[in-house]
Design a protein around this motif. Structure first.
Motif: not given
Length: 347
Positions: A138-165
């Protein structure tokens, strides 16, 4: 040192001699991206052999055991790009091809659960399956830990349809990595890129990127000042404690010191006697202190995930500081002996 080492450990693992980031991104906390086309513009420059986009974001992770929500940092890239110099990740890249899969950092904090393959839980309120693990920390940017995924999966979680803002697309990149040819001069390539790329991009060598992060934490935050202040206070308290030990010993042998002085021994000789005691205290105090510190380093690293290293340079530096501390204490403790008149002692 754990603060600084942890904050740049990821940056040192990036597989690229030159880094492209947004000109507003003065540290890893700043969520500013650059256009992906900037990487392909850089690819046309002589000496640039390949470009690798890296995507990062923070997402809410649900502990599979307690159901408690904790933020984790997500690192994503094209699985064909050797973005991270972590041998553990390379053999597991094919496992990241399926939808909603990721690798988990084994040095994540205990609050997020036990990192192991087979975990199924939620990330950003979407299902996620852990298919493997790696070791980063960890570091002060990651806080609790890290995950690694493919860029395609990344978009599935954070695209326009994502619950994130904030919505994300692959057209914007958090960090662009430039792999140079063996014969390329990094300084010359950086100079050419700075002259020709638009001002919305900062072009840095990897060392400059690391130093920029370190400079921010040293000069622009209170954390570095607080730790420096605590270190200085510890040094002062150490002087006082060692002085009390040495002064008590000098007082207990007041007559002996007076006898030596009456026999003609100089103040410099008496100083040397006390300094020998101070040097002995250095050795006797440093060795158990070093051993206890190694144990505390490991315990703290296990609890926080921070990178804590007892290097030989740091150990020698602390030995030198301890020696100086004891010498100062000895010099103060012997002053009363040097100023005393033997006739008064035996009078």
């Amino acid at each position: 040192n754990a603060l600084y080492d942890s904050q740049v450990q990821l940056l040192k693992l990036l597989n690229g001699e030159v880094v492209l980031i947004n000109s507003l991104k003065y540290n890893m906390f700043v969520p500013e991206q650059i256009a992906r086309r900037r990487l392909y513009q850089a690819l046309s420059f002589e000496g640039v052999e390949a470009v690798y986009p890296l995507y990062t974001n923070e997402a809410n992770w649900k502990n599979p055991d307690t159901r408690e929500i904790r933020p984790l940092r997500v690192l994503a890239f094209n699985l064909n790009d050797p973005v991270l110099n972590l041998p553990e990740i390379q053999p597991q890249l094919p496992l990241l091809q399926p939808t909603n899969t990721a690798l988990m950092d084994t040095r994540s904090r205990a609050e997020v659960g036990t990192p192991q393959a087979g975990i199924e839980t939620e990330l950003s309120e979407r299902n996620i399956r852990i298919v493997g693990t790696f070791t980063l920390g960890t570091d002060f940017a990651s806080g609790n830990g890290n995950l690694v995924m493919s860029d395609r999966n990344f978009i599935r979680y954070f695209n326009a349809d994502s619950p994130d803002a904030e919505a994300r697309t692959l057209s914007t990149v958090d960090i662009g990595l430039l792999k140079l040819s063996d014969k390329a001069d990094p300084a010359a390539v950086v100079a050419a890129l700075r002259q020709n790329l638009p001002n919305d991009v900062s072009v840095l060598t990897r060392d400059e990127f690391v130093n920029q992060e370190l400079t921010y934490w040293r000069e622009n935050t209170n954390i570095g000042f607080v730790f420096s202040l605590l270190t200085a206070m510890g040094f002062i308290v150490g002087i006082i404690l060692v002085y009390q030990i040495l002064y008590t010993d000098v007082a207990d042998h007041w007559a002996e010191y007076a006898t030596l002085k009456a026999m003609g021994y100089s103040n410099f000789y008496l100083l040397g006697v006390v300094m020998q005691e101070a040097a002995l205290l250095t050795a006797l105090g440093f060795l158990p202190g070093w051993a206890i510190s190694v144990v505390l380093y490991q315990s703290t690293a296990d609890a926080t995930g921070l990178l804590m290293r007892m290097t030989s340079d740091r150990a020698l530096g602390m030995l030198a500081a301890t020696f100086v501390m004891c010498l100062i204490s000895g010099a103060i403790a012997v002053r009363k002996v040097q100023a005393a008149d033997p006739a008064e002692v035996f009078g």
